[in-house]
Motif scaffolding. Structure first.
Motif, PDB file in Angstrom:
ATOM      1  N   SER A  36       0.831  -1.191   0.000  1.00 53.89           N
ATOM      2  CA  SER A  36       0.000   0.000   0.000  1.00 53.89           C
ATOM      3  C   SER A  36       0.872   1.250   0.000  1.00 53.89           C
ATOM      4  CB  SER A  36      -0.902   0.002   1.234  1.00 53.89           C
ATOM      5  OG  SER A  36      -1.603   1.223   1.326  1.00 53.89           O
ATOM      6  N   THR A  37       0.409   2.273  -0.710  1.00 52.09           N
ATOM      7  CA  THR A  37       1.102   3.569  -0.721  1.00 52.09           C
ATOM      8  C   THR A  37       0.329   4.616   0.071  1.00 52.09           C
ATOM      9  OG1 THR A  37       0.015   4.215  -2.795  1.00 52.09           O
ATOM     10  CG2 THR A  37       2.146   3.075  -2.964  1.00 52.09           C
ATOM     11  N   PHE A  38      -0.708   4.192   0.773  1.00 49.05           N
ATOM     12  CA  PHE A  38      -1.513   5.128   1.563  1.00 49.05           C
ATOM     13  C   PHE A  38      -0.690   5.692   2.709  1.00 49.05           C
ATOM     14  CE2 PHE A  38      -4.298   6.035   5.164  1.00 49.05           C
ATOM     15  CZ  PHE A  38      -5.238   6.867   4.588  1.00 49.05           C
ATOM     16  N   LYS A  39      -0.825   7.003   2.936  1.00 49.47           N
ATOM     17  CA  LYS A  39      -0.103   7.668   4.008  1.00 49.47           C
ATOM     18  C   LYS A  39      -1.092   8.266   5.016  1.00 49.47           C
ATOM     19  CE  LYS A  39       3.836   6.969   1.935  1.00 49.47           C
ATOM     20  NZ  LYS A  39       4.763   5.933   2.461  1.00 49.47           N
ATOM     21  N   PRO A  40      -0.724   8.262   6.304  1.00 48.21           N
ATOM     22  CA  PRO A  40      -1.611   8.872   7.298  1.00 48.21           C
ATOM     23  C   PRO A  40      -1.705  10.382   7.093  1.00 48.21           C
ATOM     24  CG  PRO A  40       0.509   8.326   8.283  1.00 48.21           C
ATOM     25  CD  PRO A  40       0.509   7.728   6.905  1.00 48.21           C
ATOM     26  N   TRP A  41      -2.790  10.965   7.536  1.00 44.00           N
ATOM     27  CA  TRP A  41      -2.983  12.404   7.436  1.00 44.00           C
ATOM     28  C   TRP A  41      -2.027  13.137   8.379  1.00 44.00           C
ATOM     29  CZ3 TRP A  41      -8.829  14.012   6.921  1.00 44.00           C
ATOM     30  CH2 TRP A  41      -9.354  13.438   5.749  1.00 44.00           C
ATOM     31  N   ALA A  42      -1.761  14.392   8.038  1.00 41.93           N
ATOM     32  CA  ALA A  42      -0.890  15.207   8.885  1.00 41.93           C
ATOM     33  C   ALA A  42      -1.513  15.432  10.246  1.00 41.93           C
ATOM     34  CB  ALA A  42      -0.597  16.542   8.211  1.00 41.93           C
ATOM     35  N   LYS A  43      -2.844  15.471  10.294  1.00 39.48           N
ATOM     36  CA  LYS A  43      -3.564  15.570  11.562  1.00 39.48           C
ATOM     37  C   LYS A  43      -5.021  15.199  11.331  1.00 39.48           C
ATOM     38  CE  LYS A  43      -4.764  20.493  11.215  1.00 39.48           C
ATOM     39  NZ  LYS A  43      -4.728  21.802  11.917  1.00 39.48           N
ATOM     40  N   SER A  44      -5.718  14.861  12.391  1.00 42.21           N
ATOM     41  CA  SER A  44      -7.137  14.544  12.308  1.00 42.21           C
ATOM     42  C   SER A  44      -7.914  15.806  11.955  1.00 42.21           C
ATOM     43  CB  SER A  44      -7.617  13.982  13.651  1.00 42.21           C
ATOM     44  OG  SER A  44      -9.019  13.831  13.657  1.00 42.21           O
ATOM     45  N   ASP A 263      -9.156   9.391  -2.982  1.00 46.26           N
ATOM     46  CA  ASP A 263      -8.843   7.957  -2.905  1.00 46.26           C
ATOM     47  C   ASP A 263      -7.375   7.656  -3.184  1.00 46.26           C
ATOM     48  OD1 ASP A 263      -8.666   8.363  -5.616  1.00 46.26           O
ATOM     49  OD2 ASP A 263     -10.241   6.929  -6.168  1.00 46.26           O
ATOM     50  N   THR A 264      -6.525   8.665  -3.015  1.00 46.87           N
ATOM     51  CA  THR A 264      -5.088   8.502  -3.259  1.00 46.87           C
ATOM     52  C   THR A 264      -4.494   7.393  -2.383  1.00 46.87           C
ATOM     53  OG1 THR A 264      -4.932  10.860  -3.727  1.00 46.87           O
ATOM     54  CG2 THR A 264      -2.870   9.690  -3.320  1.00 46.87           C
ATOM     55  N   GLY A 265      -3.841   6.449  -3.044  1.00 51.01           N
ATOM     56  CA  GLY A 265      -3.171   5.368  -2.322  1.00 51.01           C
ATOM     57  C   GLY A 265      -4.073   4.231  -1.892  1.00 51.01           C
ATOM     58  N   LEU A 266      -5.372   4.357  -2.118  1.00 54.58           N
ATOM     59  CA  LEU A 266      -6.321   3.318  -1.691  1.00 54.58           C
ATOM     60  C   LEU A 266      -6.529   2.297  -2.813  1.00 54.58           C
ATOM     61  CD1 LEU A 266      -9.004   5.607   0.007  1.00 54.58           C
ATOM     62  CD2 LEU A 266      -7.318   4.164   1.166  1.00 54.58           C
ATOM     63  N   GLN A 267      -6.236   1.058  -2.553  1.00 53.50           N
ATOM     64  CA  GLN A 267      -6.410   0.006  -3.553  1.00 53.50           C
ATOM     65  C   GLN A 267      -7.855  -0.519  -3.486  1.00 53.50           C
ATOM     66  OE1 GLN A 267      -2.772  -2.477  -4.267  1.00 53.50           O
ATOM     67  NE2 GLN A 267      -2.144  -1.714  -2.254  1.00 53.50           N
ATOM     68  N   LEU A 268      -8.756   0.285  -4.010  1.00 54.08           N
ATOM     69  CA  LEU A 268     -10.190   0.028  -3.850  1.00 54.08           C
ATOM     70  C   LEU A 268     -10.688  -1.150  -4.671  1.00 54.08           C
ATOM     71  CD1 LEU A 268     -11.498   3.730  -3.827  1.00 54.08           C
ATOM     72  CD2 LEU A 268     -11.080   2.219  -1.875  1.00 54.08           C
ATOM     73  N   GLY A 269      -9.896  -1.626  -5.607  1.00 55.45           N
ATOM     74  CA  GLY A 269     -10.307  -2.781  -6.411  1.00 55.45           C
ATOM     75  C   GLY A 269      -9.931  -4.114  -5.801  1.00 55.45           C
ATOM     76  N   SER A 270      -9.312  -4.120  -4.630  1.00 57.39           N
ATOM     77  CA  SER A 270      -8.876  -5.374  -3.994  1.00 57.39           C
ATOM     78  C   SER A 270     -10.072  -6.262  -3.675  1.00 57.39           C
ATOM     79  CB  SER A 270      -8.099  -5.067  -2.718  1.00 57.39           C
ATOM     80  OG  SER A 270      -6.980  -4.261  -2.990  1.00 57.39           O
ATOM     81  N   LYS A 271      -9.905  -7.554  -3.895  1.00 62.45           N
ATOM     82  CA  LYS A 271     -10.996  -8.515  -3.706  1.00 62.45           C
ATOM     83  C   LYS A 271     -10.794  -9.319  -2.426  1.00 62.45           C
ATOM     84  CE  LYS A 271     -11.401  -8.965  -8.712  1.00 62.45           C
ATOM     85  NZ  LYS A 271     -11.278  -9.897  -9.884  1.00 62.45           N
ATOM     86  N   PRO A 272     -11.805  -9.404  -1.595  1.00 59.88           N
ATOM     87  CA  PRO A 272     -11.650 -10.060  -0.299  1.00 59.88           C
ATOM     88  C   PRO A 272     -11.453 -11.563  -0.353  1.00 59.88           C
ATOM     89  CG  PRO A 272     -13.940  -9.450  -0.657  1.00 59.88           C
ATOM     90  CD  PRO A 272     -13.151  -8.821  -1.765  1.00 59.88           C
ATOM     91  N   MET A 273     -12.018 -12.211  -1.355  1.00 61.82           N
ATOM     92  CA  MET A 273     -11.958 -13.665  -1.402  1.00 61.82           C
ATOM     93  C   MET A 273     -10.910 -14.178  -2.387  1.00 61.82           C
ATOM     94  SD  MET A 273     -14.004 -14.321   0.941  1.00 61.82           S
ATOM     95  CE  MET A 273     -14.064 -16.107   0.817  1.00 61.82           C
ATOM     96  N   ASP A 274      -9.939 -13.338  -2.696  1.00 65.54           N
ATOM     97  CA  ASP A 274      -8.852 -13.686  -3.595  1.00 65.54           C
ATOM     98  C   ASP A 274      -7.579 -13.812  -2.760  1.00 65.54           C
ATOM     99  OD1 ASP A 274      -6.517 -13.217  -5.317  1.00 65.54           O
ATOM    100  OD2 ASP A 274      -7.980 -12.855  -6.905  1.00 65.54           O
ATOM    101  N   GLY A 275      -6.956 -14.989  -2.778  1.00 70.05           N
ATOM    102  CA  GLY A 275      -5.775 -15.213  -1.962  1.00 70.05           C
ATOM    103  C   GLY A 275      -4.654 -14.227  -2.270  1.00 70.05           C
ATOM    104  N   HIS A 276      -4.493 -13.861  -3.537  1.00 68.39           N
ATOM    105  CA  HIS A 276      -3.468 -12.892  -3.914  1.00 68.39           C
ATOM    106  C   HIS A 276      -3.786 -11.504  -3.372  1.00 68.39           C
ATOM    107  CE1 HIS A 276      -2.412  -9.625  -6.859  1.00 68.39           C
ATOM    108  NE2 HIS A 276      -1.220 -10.021  -6.458  1.00 68.39           N
ATOM    109  N   ASP A 277      -5.061 -11.105  -3.419  1.00 67.66           N
ATOM    110  CA  ASP A 277      -5.472  -9.767  -2.992  1.00 67.66           C
ATOM    111  C   ASP A 277      -5.555  -9.616  -1.475  1.00 67.66           C
ATOM    112  OD1 ASP A 277      -5.712  -9.093  -5.631  1.00 67.66           O
ATOM    113  OD2 ASP A 277      -7.753  -8.344  -5.500  1.00 67.66           O
ATOM    114  N   ARG A 278      -5.472 -10.713  -0.770  1.00 71.77           N
ATOM    115  CA  ARG A 278      -5.766 -10.685   0.655  1.00 71.77           C
ATOM    116  C   ARG A 278      -4.998  -9.610   1.434  1.00 71.77           C
ATOM    117  NH1 ARG A 278     -10.090 -12.051   3.460  1.00 71.77           N
ATOM    118  NH2 ARG A 278      -9.598 -12.415   5.624  1.00 71.77           N
ATOM    119  N   PRO A 279      -3.677  -9.497   1.303  1.00 72.23           N
ATOM    120  CA  PRO A 279      -2.968  -8.458   2.054  1.00 72.23           C
ATOM    121  C   PRO A 279      -3.432  -7.057   1.684  1.00 72.23           C
ATOM    122  CG  PRO A 279      -1.430 -10.116   1.236  1.00 72.23           C
ATOM    123  CD  PRO A 279      -2.741 -10.366   0.555  1.00 72.23           C
ATOM    124  N   MET A 280      -3.655  -6.821   0.388  1.00 70.72           N
ATOM    125  CA  MET A 280      -4.086  -5.499  -0.061  1.00 70.72           C
ATOM    126  C   MET A 280      -5.477  -5.174   0.455  1.00 70.72           C
ATOM    127  SD  MET A 280      -2.668  -5.568  -4.005  1.00 70.72           S
ATOM    128  CE  MET A 280      -3.611  -7.023  -4.462  1.00 70.72           C
TER     129      MET A 280
END
Length: 445
Positions: A36-44, A263-280
């Protein structure tokens, strides 16, 4: 991304002879998940408020490598919990607790947050109670667009005893879960069009009209029923009134804009029931939970990482199959590897919140994270509701005590509902009892 497989020809050369060599695992191409390339926000973006998220892993863990050998603040991390060494001071390990009323088996997710005896009602195949997250949602949901979010790798509610959700309302009715990152992002953050708002208002009005008709007909029927049927009807009407309140609050949010989130950095196409996609997929669902917290669209999340009798490891391993290890050393080793994989994802999520300033602390300081399983696969692969693996993280500024191992005797320990009661109280719920708790858990509060 591919990892170069080991060539059959290379193996034969190394052997120095042309032998009929069987295919080995090392010869198979291995797909590597994209980090993942998602980064936390600078602040809430919101004021500091109490929050909670309950993360569930199915099938138990390799308990032999999970539980630390000693207890207290100076305990030694177990081989599995070494995966959280960077967050040692932010996590309390709780061992030896269980759900005395639970039946065991693959119904662990159904009872993890309710502590219910699913067969307690004579003549009924399944009866559940309210889950602790919904007590918090009743309190905090008045201030947020969504009272709570239910996430899982399978959408909907699933079946009795094999639920796709951890959340149950006041009547023990399961609340459906979402498994699609894209749908969840759209629901939380994509602005509604004028047409969307008009359709929503029309839908709410139609639903309210139906509820009014149901209430009127039920009232007319009530006088003709016996005592038992009147009690059943009262339970039904209570559900109708709860739904009416939900419709009212949804109407009140229709014209209020959603938070502006990219949606920067969010891998929104990841599939939950796919063994390859599982970590993403795990990463992005936890990232969306993080975003829901820092924008205050909800303060309560439950996340069933996999339904019972299901699940994958970091490289697509069959989690459920390995939980039936029968004491086999090789299977136990692979099960421990899955446990560490899961904890690496939990650690990353804790890191996002800890890196985000909020008020006089961080997001993690006011977010209670409950992580564990409603099953213990034990030393021999049995599916027991005793000695359940459990971690509590975050919530330091809510009053939780962190950084120790609270060890209990599995045969004499307080029920796990004592932890649930402790969490509910730190979320501001005014109650001195939950399910079969005998009070809050000493050492945690």
């Amino acid at each position: 991304m591919y990892q170069q497989p080991l060539s059959r020809r290379t193996v034969l050369r190394a052997a120095g002879a042309a032998l009929a060599l069987p295919f080995l695992d090392a010869m198979l191409p291995r797909l590597q998940s994209a980090p993942s390339t998602f980064k936390p926000w600078a602040k809430s973006s919101v004021a500091a408020v109490p929050r909670m998220i309950c993360c569930y892993v199915p099938n138990g863990v390799n308990i032999l490598e999970w539980v630390p050998k000693d207890s207290g603040e100076k305990y030694t991390l177990s081989p599995t919990l070494e995966a959280l060494k960077d967050f040692r001071s932010d996590v309390t390990v709780v061992s030896g607790l269980g759900h005395p009323a639970a039946q065991g088996g693959h119904s662990g997710a159904d009872t993890w947050l309710t502590a219910a005896n699913l067969k307690a009602k004579p003549g009924a195949d399944y009866t559940n109670g309210v889950s602790v997250d919904q007590l918090a949602a009743q309190l905090h949901g008045k201030q947020t667009r969504f009272p709570s979010l239910q996430l899982s790798d399978m959408s909907g509610t699933g079946g009795a005893g094999h639920s796709n959700t951890l959340s149950f309302d006041a009547n023990g009715t399961p609340l459906p879960a979402e498994n699609s990152p894209r749908r969840l992002f759209d629901r939380l953050f994509v602005p509604d069009t004028v047409g969307d708002r008009a359709a929503a208002l029309k839908r709410h009005a139609e639903r309210r009209s139906i509820l009014d008709d149901v209430a009127a007909e039920s009232a007319a029927l009530n006088g003709k029923l016996g005592a038992t049927d009147r009690r059943k009807l009262d339970e039904y009407l209570s559900s109708v009134r709860s739904t009416e309140k939900q419709v009212e609050r949804m109407q009140s949010w229709v014209d209020r804009p959603k938070p502006n989130v990219k949606d920067t950095g969010l891998q929104l196409g990841s599939k939950p029931m796919d063994g390859h996609d599982r970590p993403m997929w795990l990463d992005v669902m936890l990232e969306l939970s993080y975003l829901a917290f820092v924008t205050d669209v909800t303060r309560v999340v439950t996340f069933e990482w996999s339904r019972e009798a299901s699940g994958y490891g970091g490289s697509g391993e069959n989690h459920h199959e390995l939980s039936h290890h029968g004491g086999d050393a090789g299977m136990l080793s692979k099960l421990a590897a899955i446990d560490r994989f899961h904890l690496s994802k939990l650690g990353r999520f804790l890191g996002l919140m800890k890196a985000t300033p909020e008020g006089d602390g961080t997001v993690l300081d006011r977010t209670v994270v409950v992580y564990g399983s409603g099953m213990n696969s034990g030393a021999g692969g049995e599916h027991s509701p005793k000695n359940l693996p459990l971690l509590v993280a975050g919530g330091r500024k809510l009053g939780l005590k962190l950084g120790s191992h609270l060890a209990h005797n599995p045969t004499k320990s307080p029920p796990l509902s004592s932890v649930l009661l402790s969490v509910a109280q730190k979320m501001g719920v005014e109650t001195d009892k939950f399910a079969d708790s005998a009070g809050t858990l000493t050492g945690l509060v």
